[in-house]
Motif scaffolding. Sequence first.
Motif, mmCIF file in Angstrom:
data_model
loop_
_atom_site.group_PDB
_atom_site.id
_atom_site.type_symbol
_atom_site.label_atom_id
_atom_site.label_comp_id
_atom_site.label_asym_id
_atom_site.label_seq_id
_atom_site.Cartn_x
_atom_site.Cartn_y
_atom_site.Cartn_z
ATOM 1 N N MET A 1 0.870 -1.223 -0.126
ATOM 2 C CA MET A 1 0.023 0.216 -0.058
ATOM 3 C C MET A 1 0.928 1.216 0.050
ATOM 4 O O MET A 1 0.717 2.249 -0.660
ATOM 5 C CB MET A 1 -0.970 0.126 1.285
ATOM 6 N N ARG A 2 2.021 1.174 0.685
ATOM 7 C CA ARG A 2 3.091 2.310 0.795
ATOM 8 C C ARG A 2 3.629 2.670 -0.531
ATOM 9 O O ARG A 2 3.584 3.709 -1.043
ATOM 10 C CB ARG A 2 4.225 1.976 1.849
ATOM 11 N N LYS A 3 3.990 1.546 -1.439
ATOM 12 C CA LYS A 3 4.475 1.789 -2.559
ATOM 13 C C LYS A 3 3.377 2.122 -3.649
ATOM 14 O O LYS A 3 3.634 3.248 -4.501
ATOM 15 C CB LYS A 3 5.140 0.280 -3.061
ATOM 16 N N LYS A 4 2.087 1.686 -3.572
ATOM 17 C CA LYS A 4 1.323 2.161 -4.353
ATOM 18 C C LYS A 4 0.936 3.734 -4.235
ATOM 19 O O LYS A 4 0.813 4.432 -5.234
ATOM 20 C CB LYS A 4 0.007 1.588 -4.523
ATOM 21 N N THR A 5 0.883 4.098 -2.871
ATOM 22 C CA THR A 5 0.311 5.416 -2.609
ATOM 23 C C THR A 5 1.748 6.502 -2.943
ATOM 24 O O THR A 5 1.387 7.419 -3.715
ATOM 25 C CB THR A 5 0.295 5.595 -0.999
ATOM 26 N N ALA A 6 2.717 6.032 -2.840
ATOM 27 C CA ALA A 6 4.025 6.858 -3.377
ATOM 28 C C ALA A 6 3.968 7.018 -4.777
ATOM 29 O O ALA A 6 4.411 8.237 -5.289
ATOM 30 C CB ALA A 6 5.449 6.393 -2.969
ATOM 31 N N GLU B 130 -9.675 3.335 -7.906
ATOM 32 C CA GLU B 130 -9.723 1.765 -7.903
ATOM 33 C C GLU B 130 -8.492 1.427 -6.976
ATOM 34 O O GLU B 130 -8.486 0.062 -6.952
ATOM 35 C CB GLU B 130 -9.393 1.437 -9.440
ATOM 36 N N ILE B 131 -7.473 1.892 -6.560
ATOM 37 C CA ILE B 131 -6.518 1.380 -5.772
ATOM 38 C C ILE B 131 -6.768 1.745 -4.411
ATOM 39 O O ILE B 131 -6.531 0.839 -3.518
ATOM 40 C CB ILE B 131 -5.076 1.711 -6.279
ATOM 41 N N PHE B 132 -7.230 2.903 -4.032
ATOM 42 C CA PHE B 132 -7.452 3.137 -2.682
ATOM 43 C C PHE B 132 -8.378 2.557 -1.909
ATOM 44 O O PHE B 132 -9.639 2.429 -2.609
ATOM 45 C CB PHE B 132 -7.385 4.876 -2.330
ATOM 46 N N ALA C 219 5.020 4.899 -13.510
ATOM 47 C CA ALA C 219 3.809 4.236 -13.411
ATOM 48 C C ALA C 219 3.554 2.812 -13.845
ATOM 49 O O ALA C 219 2.630 2.104 -13.315
ATOM 50 C CB ALA C 219 2.680 5.000 -14.469
ATOM 51 N N LEU C 220 4.714 2.335 -14.380
ATOM 52 C CA LEU C 220 4.703 0.590 -14.729
ATOM 53 C C LEU C 220 4.834 -0.083 -13.489
ATOM 54 O O LEU C 220 4.333 -1.282 -13.497
ATOM 55 C CB LEU C 220 5.954 0.546 -15.595
ATOM 56 N N PHE C 221 5.082 0.726 -12.427
ATOM 57 C CA PHE C 221 4.989 -0.331 -11.227
ATOM 58 C C PHE C 221 3.641 -0.351 -10.543
ATOM 59 O O PHE C 221 3.348 -1.029 -9.280
ATOM 60 C CB PHE C 221 6.041 0.243 -10.113
ATOM 61 N N LEU C 222 2.592 0.100 -11.228
ATOM 62 C CA LEU C 222 1.297 -0.040 -10.407
ATOM 63 C C LEU C 222 0.663 -0.917 -11.339
ATOM 64 O O LEU C 222 0.889 -1.526 -12.015
ATOM 65 C CB LEU C 222 0.361 1.398 -10.871
ATOM 66 N N PRO C 223 -0.365 -1.831 -10.230
ATOM 67 C CA PRO C 223 -0.959 -2.824 -10.763
ATOM 68 C C PRO C 223 -2.156 -2.442 -11.860
ATOM 69 O O PRO C 223 -2.521 -1.448 -11.665
ATOM 70 C CB PRO C 223 -1.538 -3.580 -9.502
ATOM 71 N N GLU C 224 -2.497 -3.445 -12.778
ATOM 72 C CA GLU C 224 -3.555 -3.186 -13.528
ATOM 73 C C GLU C 224 -5.072 -3.250 -12.854
ATOM 74 O O GLU C 224 -5.290 -3.882 -11.914
ATOM 75 C CB GLU C 224 -3.722 -4.258 -14.655
ATOM 76 N N THR C 225 -5.791 -2.048 -12.830
ATOM 77 C CA THR C 225 -6.920 -2.186 -12.085
ATOM 78 C C THR C 225 -8.457 -2.140 -13.104
ATOM 79 O O THR C 225 -9.466 -2.291 -12.435
ATOM 80 C CB THR C 225 -7.100 -0.778 -11.675
ATOM 81 N N ALA C 226 -8.065 -2.407 -14.295
ATOM 82 C CA ALA C 226 -9.309 -2.514 -15.251
ATOM 83 C C ALA C 226 -10.328 -3.727 -14.782
ATOM 84 O O ALA C 226 -9.826 -4.872 -14.639
ATOM 85 C CB ALA C 226 -8.832 -2.497 -16.719
ATOM 86 N N ASN C 227 -11.554 -3.573 -14.515
ATOM 87 C CA ASN C 227 -12.397 -4.727 -14.369
ATOM 88 C C ASN C 227 -12.112 -5.308 -12.771
ATOM 89 O O ASN C 227 -12.617 -6.541 -12.815
ATOM 90 C CB ASN C 227 -12.267 -5.948 -15.261
ATOM 91 N N GLU C 228 -11.305 -4.826 -12.242
ATOM 92 C CA GLU C 228 -11.145 -5.397 -10.692
ATOM 93 C C GLU C 228 -12.221 -4.592 -9.808
ATOM 94 O O GLU C 228 -12.666 -3.505 -9.868
ATOM 95 C CB GLU C 228 -9.751 -4.975 -10.171
ATOM 96 N N ASP C 229 -12.447 -5.533 -8.699
ATOM 97 C CA ASP C 229 -13.382 -4.810 -7.820
ATOM 98 C C ASP C 229 -12.681 -3.822 -6.846
ATOM 99 O O ASP C 229 -11.514 -3.815 -6.680
ATOM 100 C CB ASP C 229 -13.883 -6.037 -6.764
ATOM 101 N N GLY D 191 -6.610 -3.511 0.065
ATOM 102 C CA GLY D 191 -5.913 -2.760 -0.573
ATOM 103 C C GLY D 191 -4.354 -3.087 -0.375
ATOM 104 O O GLY D 191 -3.833 -3.046 -1.711
ATOM 105 N N GLU D 192 -3.960 -3.714 0.636
ATOM 106 C CA GLU D 192 -2.592 -4.302 0.604
ATOM 107 C C GLU D 192 -2.386 -5.511 -0.316
ATOM 108 O O GLU D 192 -1.579 -5.602 -0.990
ATOM 109 C CB GLU D 192 -2.366 -4.539 2.046
ATOM 110 N N ARG D 193 -3.301 -6.271 -0.263
ATOM 111 C CA ARG D 193 -3.546 -7.676 -1.025
ATOM 112 C C ARG D 193 -3.566 -7.291 -2.428
ATOM 113 O O ARG D 193 -2.938 -8.091 -3.294
ATOM 114 C CB ARG D 193 -4.891 -8.339 -0.767
ATOM 115 N N PHE D 194 -4.203 -6.285 -3.078
ATOM 116 C CA PHE D 194 -4.320 -5.948 -4.329
ATOM 117 C C PHE D 194 -2.843 -5.602 -4.996
ATOM 118 O O PHE D 194 -2.287 -4.529 -4.560
ATOM 119 C CB PHE D 194 -5.203 -4.828 -4.549
#
Length: 583
Positions: free
Chosen positions: A356-361, A468-470, A522-532, A540-543
């Motif tokens: 979660m810390r990585k994605k937030t940064a 979609e990430i937070f 931005a390449l280090f973010l996960p794909e969020t399309a079609n995800e809950d 959030g940590e699991r995603f």
Amino acid sequence: MTAFGKKSNYGIVDFDDILEEVGSFGKYQKLLIFLVFLPALLPDGVLVLNAVFMAATPADHWCQLPMENVTDKESVTNLLPRDLRGGVLTYSKCTMFNANYSSTDYQSIMESANNKSSTKNAQASCRYGYEYDHSVYENTIVTEFDLVCDKSLYAAASFTYFTLGGLFGPLFWGLLADRFGRRFGFFACVSFQSVFSIATPFAPNYVWYCVFRFCVGMTTSASYSLPMLMCVEISGPRARALIAVLCSTAYTCGVLLLGLLAYFVRSWRELGMYSSIPLAVIFVILYFFFPESPRWLLAHGRYDQLEVYLREVAKVNGKKLDAELDTNLSVVLQKITPEESTKNHTILDLFKFPNMRKKTAILVFVNFCNKGVFMGLNYYAPGFGMNPHLNFFLASVIELPPYLFAEFICDRIGRRMSLFLGMLLGSLVGLITAAVPGGSFTLILSLSLVAKFCITFTYLVGELMEDEIFPTVIRGEGHSITSAVSSLAGCVTPFVVQLGHSYLILPLVVYGCCCFSAAFIALFLPETANEDLPQTLEDGERFGKDMGCKDIFRFYVPKPKRTSERHQAVVASEHVELTNGFS
């Protein structure tokens, strides 16, 4: 009782399953979005960018002289020292001869003006004030408070004070929205905003103008993100890309309305009034139709209110709940609410866990670049050339084409690739301008518009990925931290634009470098399309936690997790278990 995380009664795992039952993007959501949330976004663009015209610097100015019989521009400027500007020897904008113009022989002054050897010692600053070119603006804060020459950075600083407000405001409004509800947070924010936006045109001096703009700046990020957040939280996953497009379009429509208003209203005080008072009226009307977020109600255990809301949604959308689900709706809602959701959270929770810390940064950095470049290009286009209103219109209308295909692109190639390609193309356009001759105004304007096209698209995708990430329990405060830090970019942007007065293409090169770095981060973010949407911090940590090095350059779009046929099959296959579950 079924444990959270496994299939519970009626095939319902999370709130998105509930929305499928009542309609995830039906008549109810469309009415709210088009009649309430999108109109709530219109004022934001107006209040952010009306200062482009209120604090505009006229194309020309020169020293005022105390000579009653010499008043026209040509006669006055003939009596001023000469400066070399753009390779041409012309009159000075900021100095006059150190002489008594009211008594000295005019012929002697003329000779001094034409004498190339006249020294700086014979010159002085404009002690009698300034005259301005009023062909474009009747007046601005620059002409009223004489913010030119040794005060030329004051106008740019006024934009910085506005964005400094964005450092403090979002954190406060996000906290209110997460603690007391999205509805309360939004109307507290716009009430504060309306007071100071209406006060701005009555500012008696430059200091008070900056104070009022600082206070307005505290609100504009939240007054945009909260209605957009509401649109996302009342709808299902497959509508989120469309929602991002609609919200961005509403913002741009507000900006275009501002451009039209500014074209007809050339006085800064009148423009300030006409661009604030009517907007406050809009908020008063919307107050009676603005609902509370159902996801916020769920996260805070407001099951009675949520039940009423869901039944109303089902009714308007023409959906009929299964009799047993209708009877036991409160029980089902409690099953999909983990105990952790009802706790109070702070921004610090975003940094407790490594993923979660990585994605937030990363989201903070991407939004920092997006906002800095986006706002910079908004300030840049009207700042050069003799037709700032046309330049502003072109820089605004270029935002609309990306919205036309953004939903298609985001859903087809995914959020990550959309963000990467948009940033990469924007960076290339900005860096190419380094090879363009400084006098090619049309070409430079065209390249700046292409860059604006790209950054508009990536700004939209970036905000969508934030939603979609937070996780829901801290989504408002997640938006707050990205908005607050990105305000630092807004503080620097006016001074970057100011560099263009010395070297026209330099701001575009700076923006190109920003986009290039953000594209690869931005390449280090996960794909969020079609995800809950993640509901809790655990979600959030699991995603995206299992994202490896190979996945950084791997682009894919997950298939939708639920279709109507699959959902019906789940319900049918579990019918016996569902019936026994409540017996």
